[in-house]
Design a protein around this motif. Structure first.
Motif, PDB file in Angstrom:
ATOM      1  N   THR A 186       0.837  -1.187   0.000  1.00 47.70           N
ATOM      2  CA  THR A 186       0.000   0.000   0.000  1.00 47.70           C
ATOM      3  C   THR A 186       0.880   1.247   0.000  1.00 47.70           C
ATOM      4  OG1 THR A 186      -0.074   0.126   2.417  1.00 47.70           O
ATOM      5  CG2 THR A 186      -1.758  -1.200   1.349  1.00 47.70           C
ATOM      6  N   ILE A 187       0.243   2.402  -0.175  1.00 48.93           N
ATOM      7  CA  ILE A 187       0.880   3.693   0.046  1.00 48.93           C
ATOM      8  C   ILE A 187       0.007   4.454   1.031  1.00 48.93           C
ATOM      9  CG2 ILE A 187       1.733   5.850  -0.942  1.00 48.93           C
ATOM     10  CD1 ILE A 187       1.969   4.459  -3.624  1.00 48.93           C
ATOM     11  N   VAL A 188       0.634   4.988   2.068  1.00 47.26           N
ATOM     12  CA  VAL A 188      -0.079   5.725   3.107  1.00 47.26           C
ATOM     13  C   VAL A 188       0.381   7.179   3.074  1.00 47.26           C
ATOM     14  CG1 VAL A 188      -0.250   6.014   5.617  1.00 47.26           C
ATOM     15  CG2 VAL A 188      -0.505   3.746   4.607  1.00 47.26           C
ATOM     16  N   LEU A 189      -0.552   8.088   3.272  1.00 46.37           N
ATOM     17  CA  LEU A 189      -0.283   9.521   3.339  1.00 46.37           C
ATOM     18  C   LEU A 189      -0.356   9.995   4.786  1.00 46.37           C
ATOM     19  CD1 LEU A 189      -0.120  12.510   2.296  1.00 46.37           C
ATOM     20  CD2 LEU A 189      -2.616  12.369   1.976  1.00 46.37           C
ATOM     21  N   ILE A 190       0.681  10.723   5.212  1.00 49.81           N
ATOM     22  CA  ILE A 190       0.679  11.394   6.513  1.00 49.81           C
ATOM     23  C   ILE A 190       0.765  12.889   6.231  1.00 49.81           C
ATOM     24  CG2 ILE A 190       1.822  11.614   8.751  1.00 49.81           C
ATOM     25  CD1 ILE A 190       3.162   8.855   8.046  1.00 49.81           C
ATOM     26  N   THR A 191      -0.264  13.631   6.554  1.00 52.48           N
ATOM     27  CA  THR A 191      -0.319  15.052   6.228  1.00 52.48           C
ATOM     28  C   THR A 191       0.429  15.868   7.279  1.00 52.48           C
ATOM     29  OG1 THR A 191      -2.331  15.524   7.488  1.00 52.48           O
ATOM     30  CG2 THR A 191      -2.606  14.673   5.235  1.00 52.48           C
ATOM     31  N   PRO A 192       0.740  17.133   6.973  1.00 50.91           N
ATOM     32  CA  PRO A 192       1.382  17.986   7.979  1.00 50.91           C
ATOM     33  C   PRO A 192       0.547  18.151   9.246  1.00 50.91           C
ATOM     34  CG  PRO A 192       1.622  18.957   5.799  1.00 50.91           C
ATOM     35  CD  PRO A 192       0.682  17.797   5.656  1.00 50.91           C
TER      36      PRO A 192
END
Length: 224
Positions: free
Chosen positions: A135-141
């Motif tokens: 998978t690819i996971v996004l962690i936002t600011p």
């Protein structure tokens, strides 16, 4: 993008004695690598002088990148933790990914807005398989964490274009580079084959002209 035959470039040895150099990153005039097996993150200048920048003996530092403010990020893949080095040198947990997957996480890349993308994880491998679909996971600011892509055929390198509009990921088991459009909020869409390859990409980067380079370990060469 099409493949084109290129003449081999001249080679020069700049560092020896690495246990297992991974996740090469060019940062602040030096080449940084994770020295697997030692827990070290090493920076090497163009003259070959190396310096141990950080040692994390309790974990295996899989991959590194930097936030826009210059703080170093380290993915401890087996532990499922994204670590951040503060200005005083201390390490803190930037994000805990263990609730998303029990499988190891692999690499990170940070775009110019401070969005962090982490690949790996995903479901457990099927019987007889070493790796499951990643998978690819996004962690936002702001600290929110969410999956933005699945069914990745063994993620092995990511890069974001300078305009922050495209993420490119190497899929080793599919022999391709895959592109995604990045929205202003960091989410991704328009998944597509960015380049079909005759090989097995393992680690990529973009050069000043926007072309991707990847290493092909089984074939013992690098391709632009």
């Amino acid at each position: 993008m099409q493949n084109h035959a290129l003449h081999p470039l001249p080679q020069r040895l700049i560092a020896t004695g690495l246990a297992f150099g991974e996740s090469p990153r060019w940062h602040d005039g030096r080449l940084w690598v994770c020295n697997w097996g030692t827990g070290e993150i090493i920076a090497v200048d163009e003259g070959g002088k190396s310096e141990v920048m950080l040692t994390i003996p309790a974990v295996l530092p899989y991959s590194i990148d930097w936030l826009p403010d210059g703080r170093l990020l380290v993915i401890a893949g087996r532990e499922g933790l994204l670590l951040r080095q503060e200005a005083d040198g201390s390490l803190v947990t930037h994000a805990d990914l263990r609730a998303l997957s029990k499988s190891p996480w692999n690499e990170i890349v940070v775009d110019g807005r401070g969005n962090i993308y982490v690949n790996g994880g995903g479901p457990a491998p099927a019987a007889g398989e070493h790796f499951g679909p990643g998978t690819i996971v996004l962690i936002t600011p702001e600290g929110t964490i969410g999956q933005v892509a699945d069914s990745i055929a063994f993620a092995n390198g990511m890069a974001v274009t300078p305009d922050n509009k495209t993420l490119i990921i190497a899929e080793s088991h599919a022999s391709r580079l895959t592109g995604f459009d990045i929205a202003a909020d960091g989410t991704m869409s328009n998944r597509r084959v960015w380049a079909a390859l005759d090989g097995y990409p393992d680690g990529i980067c973009l050069d000043a002209e926007g072309a991707a380079w990847y290493a092909d370990v089984p074939n013992k060469h690098c391709v632009r």
